[in-house]
Scaffold this active site. Structure first.
Site: not given
Length: 255
Positions: A144, A157
């Site tokens: 990401s 995350y």
């Protein structure tokens, strides 16, 4: 070392988290290109329906990537069914729209996110590696842009995706030259189901703020994954490619 690649119609790809979103897009794209695709997901009912919809080239395997016994069993099932494995796409991941403030972030929640997002790709690579070596295969990890930049309350995350980038180059060195390993760092990808996208379309502002003029699609990610798995990307390994429509290159100031 000269690499040779089997015809696409013989090649087998295992895609984790393939019951919805980006994973489903990747699985569908590879099936359309002629690959045999293993749809691996913890969502058994939906995953089985997805594999059935994708046709005879798709096989569903139930899998929690954070559970090593399940990983080992799933890989054995793939080899038992097809006798080979040419590609692994580590897409399964946990993310929340709004994370917990650091002061209230439970250690159990931290470990849960890292268990799926980081332990999972390591376990998948560990158990797939012998078969990928045999076929001179490739791994693509779906990371990401949050591996390199953050919004508030995204510690678990961000840490998991940052770790995945480090794992990517470590695997590239450990598994080369037989296996290439790369990562993709998607930005804003509209990975919602079609009926949700139609009912709640994104705004013009959502699209216009991207230098390319639009939010990304699962097909954007799938096309890049397919290229990284192909012989055309045979000189690329250990890389993390940003796929965000130019957003992380954009300087933003408050007016």
């Amino acid at each position: 070392m000269s690499l040779t690649f089997a015809p696409v119609e013989l090649r087998v790809a295992l895609v984790t988290g393939a019951a919805r979103g980006i994973g489903l897009g990747i699985a569908a794209w590879l099936v359309a290109e002629g690959w045999r695709v293993v749809v691996a997901d913890i969502e058994q009912e939906r995953g089985a329906k997805v594999a059935a919809a994708l046709g005879e080239r798709a096989l569903f395997v139930a899998l929690d990537v954070a559970d090593e016994s399940q990983v080992e069993s799933a890989v054995a099932q793939v080899i038992g069914q097809f006798g080979r494995l040419d590609a692994l796409v580590n897409n399964a991941g946990l993310a929340t729209a709004q994370g917990q403030p650091l002061e209230s972030l439970a250690l159990a929640e931290w470990r849960k996110v890292l268990g799926v997002n980081l332990d999972g790709p390591m376990l998948m690579a560990k158990h797939c590696a012998p078969y990928l070596r045999e076929q001179q295969g490739a791994i693509v990890n779906i990371a990401s842009t949050r591996a390199r930049q953050s919004e508030p309350h995204s510690e678990a995350y961000a840490a998991s995706k940052g770790g995945l980038l480090a794992l990517t180059h470590a695997l590239a060195i450990s598994l080369g030259p037989e296996v290439r390993v790369n990562a993709l760092c998607p930005g804003w990808i509209d990975a919602r189901d079609a009926h949700v996208r139609e009912a709640e379309p994104l705004s013009a502002t959502d699209h216009e703020q991207h230098p390319v003029g639009r939010v990304g699609t699962v097909e954007d990610v799938a096309a890049c994954v397919a290229w990284l798995l192909s012989g055309n990307a045979g000189f690329i390994s250990g890389e993390a490619i940003t796929l965000d429509g130019g957003m992380t290159r954009k300087m933003i100031y408050r007016e």
